[in-house]
Design an enzyme around this catalytic site. Structure first.
Site, mmCIF file in Angstrom:
data_model
loop_
_atom_site.group_PDB
_atom_site.id
_atom_site.type_symbol
_atom_site.label_atom_id
_atom_site.label_comp_id
_atom_site.label_asym_id
_atom_site.label_seq_id
_atom_site.Cartn_x
_atom_site.Cartn_y
_atom_site.Cartn_z
ATOM 1 N N LYS A 21 0.835 -1.340 0.044
ATOM 2 C CA LYS A 21 0.001 -0.004 0.084
ATOM 3 C C LYS A 21 0.841 1.466 -0.036
ATOM 4 C CE LYS A 21 -0.907 -0.264 5.081
ATOM 5 N NZ LYS A 21 0.177 0.633 5.236
ATOM 6 N N ARG A 96 -6.873 3.548 11.311
ATOM 7 C CA ARG A 96 -6.615 2.127 11.616
ATOM 8 C C ARG A 96 -7.228 1.493 12.505
ATOM 9 N NH1 ARG A 96 -0.870 2.236 9.994
ATOM 10 N NH2 ARG A 96 0.259 0.158 10.766
ATOM 11 N N ARG A 135 11.264 -7.973 2.842
ATOM 12 C CA ARG A 135 11.364 -6.561 3.417
ATOM 13 C C ARG A 135 12.460 -6.318 4.533
ATOM 14 N NH1 ARG A 135 6.626 -2.856 4.804
ATOM 15 N NH2 ARG A 135 6.776 -3.006 6.963
ATOM 16 N N ARG A 141 14.045 -2.896 8.613
ATOM 17 C CA ARG A 141 13.024 -2.112 9.462
ATOM 18 C C ARG A 141 12.911 -2.677 10.678
ATOM 19 N NH1 ARG A 141 7.415 -0.077 7.180
ATOM 20 N NH2 ARG A 141 6.811 -0.888 9.013
ATOM 21 N N ARG A 152 1.771 -6.750 14.209
ATOM 22 C CA ARG A 152 1.150 -5.904 13.653
ATOM 23 C C ARG A 152 0.035 -6.508 12.867
ATOM 24 N NH1 ARG A 152 6.160 -4.885 10.869
ATOM 25 N NH2 ARG A 152 5.282 -3.618 9.291
HETATM 26 P P1 ADP Z 1 2.945 -1.330 8.515
HETATM 27 O O1 ADP Z 1 1.507 -0.810 8.009
HETATM 28 O O2 ADP Z 1 3.683 -2.289 7.686
HETATM 29 O O3 ADP Z 1 2.717 -1.774 10.176
HETATM 30 P P2 ADP Z 1 3.355 1.900 9.002
HETATM 31 O O4 ADP Z 1 4.297 2.231 8.361
HETATM 32 O O5 ADP Z 1 1.933 2.087 8.382
HETATM 33 O O6 ADP Z 1 3.497 0.024 8.658
HETATM 34 O O7 ADP Z 1 3.145 1.877 10.486
HETATM 35 C C1 ADP Z 1 4.270 1.741 11.381
HETATM 36 C C2 ADP Z 1 4.113 1.658 12.907
HETATM 37 O O8 ADP Z 1 3.837 3.051 12.994
HETATM 38 C C3 ADP Z 1 2.889 1.133 13.124
HETATM 39 O O9 ADP Z 1 3.284 -0.261 13.735
HETATM 40 C C4 ADP Z 1 2.267 1.820 14.426
HETATM 41 O O10 ADP Z 1 3.338 1.457 15.745
HETATM 42 C C5 ADP Z 1 2.763 3.143 14.074
HETATM 43 N N1 ADP Z 1 1.627 3.795 13.401
HETATM 44 C C6 ADP Z 1 1.336 3.915 11.962
HETATM 45 N N2 ADP Z 1 0.063 4.651 11.483
HETATM 46 C C7 ADP Z 1 -0.632 4.563 12.940
HETATM 47 C C8 ADP Z 1 -1.906 4.916 13.199
HETATM 48 N N3 ADP Z 1 -2.718 5.229 12.271
HETATM 49 N N4 ADP Z 1 -2.175 4.718 14.554
HETATM 50 C C9 ADP Z 1 -1.384 4.163 15.446
HETATM 51 N N5 ADP Z 1 -0.220 3.873 15.207
HETATM 52 C C10 ADP Z 1 0.372 4.062 13.769
#
Ligand code: ADP
Length: 210
Positions: A21, A96, A135, A141, A152
């Site tokens: 995404k 989320r 990845r 990461r 996650r």
């Molecule tokens: P992924 O979808 O691969 O987990 P993201 O880059 O979207 O990776 O998010 C990485 C981390 O950032 C999440 O695991 C969380 O800790 C934090 N995060 C990102 N977006 C949100 C959100 N909308 N609400 C709460 N935490 C978030």
């Protein structure tokens, strides 16, 4: 490339970790001439930049847990209030959970705005896990360890996937099969958006759209 001058382009892209995404979101945003806003990227930039926000969220992000809604929602509201997001945006990784959906709704309604589409990128769990393992090797990461990946994905299934039902009920969801080459998936997204009258127009249009 720009979107039609009249139309707004307010998009969400939702999918499990490893669905692609982030990559697809940037391509869609570029084509429609709107900013791609990834909350995960904002958090990671703050962590690597050693900001106060970064130090507040570092342990949470590294555990794969959700950053508190209050903090995340405020950050998104501030970002969406920037002039470059006036005509549209593509949000990746937000909302989320239901509380974040409600907050976004309230923010947009207060401005007389609404979402145009929620792009759902569907990828089976096995595929998602194998892409994340790759990845981890490619990008290193810190939240791509086996245990944190499992956390996650579990949070995605428990808290994020249900928000799609909410958006489905509003007729906003554009479901796209996320399995295939990068270009194939991009083309599917543009086709699905075009089916809903969301077209990229302007100089040269968009090569990826059929
Ligand atoms: P992924 O979808 O691969 O987990 P993201 O880059 O979207 O990776 O998010 C990485 C981390 O950032 C999440 O695991 C969380 O800790 C934090 N995060 C990102 N977006 C949100 C959100 N909308 N609400 C709460 N935490 C978030």
């Amino acid at each position: 490339m720009t979107a039609s001058a009249t139309g707004s382009a307010r998009f969400l892209i939702v999918g499990p970790q490893g669905s692609g995404k982030g990559t697809q979101g940037v391509l869609v945003a570029e084509a429609f001439g709107v900013p791609a806003i990834s909350t995960g990227d904002v958090f990671r930039e703050n962590i690597s930049g050693g900001t106060e926000l970064g130090s507040r969220v570092q342990a949470i992000v590294e555990a794969g847990d959700l950053v508190p809604d209050e903090l995340t929602c405020e950050l998104v509201r501030d970002r969406l209030a920037q002039p470059d997001a006036a005509r549209g945006f593509l949000l990746d990784g937000f909302p989320r959970n239901r509380a974040q959906v409600a907050d976004l709704e309230e923010f947009l309604a207060g401005r007389g705005e609404a979402l145009d589409a929620v792009i759902e990128l569907s990828v089976p769990r096995d595929e998602s896990i194998s892409r994340l393992r790759q990845r981890a090797i490619d990008q290193g990461r810190t939240d791509d360890t086996e245990q944190v990946i499992a956390n996650r994905l579990a949070i995605y299934e428990r808290e994020t996937a249900p928000i799609l039902d909410e958006y489905r009920g509003k007729g906003l969801v554009v479901q796209v099969d996320g399995v295939g080459s990068l270009d194939e998936v991009t083309e599917r997204i543009f086709d699905a958006l075009a089916d809903r009258g969301l077209n990229v127009t302007g100089n040269g249009g968009n090569g990826a759209a059929a």
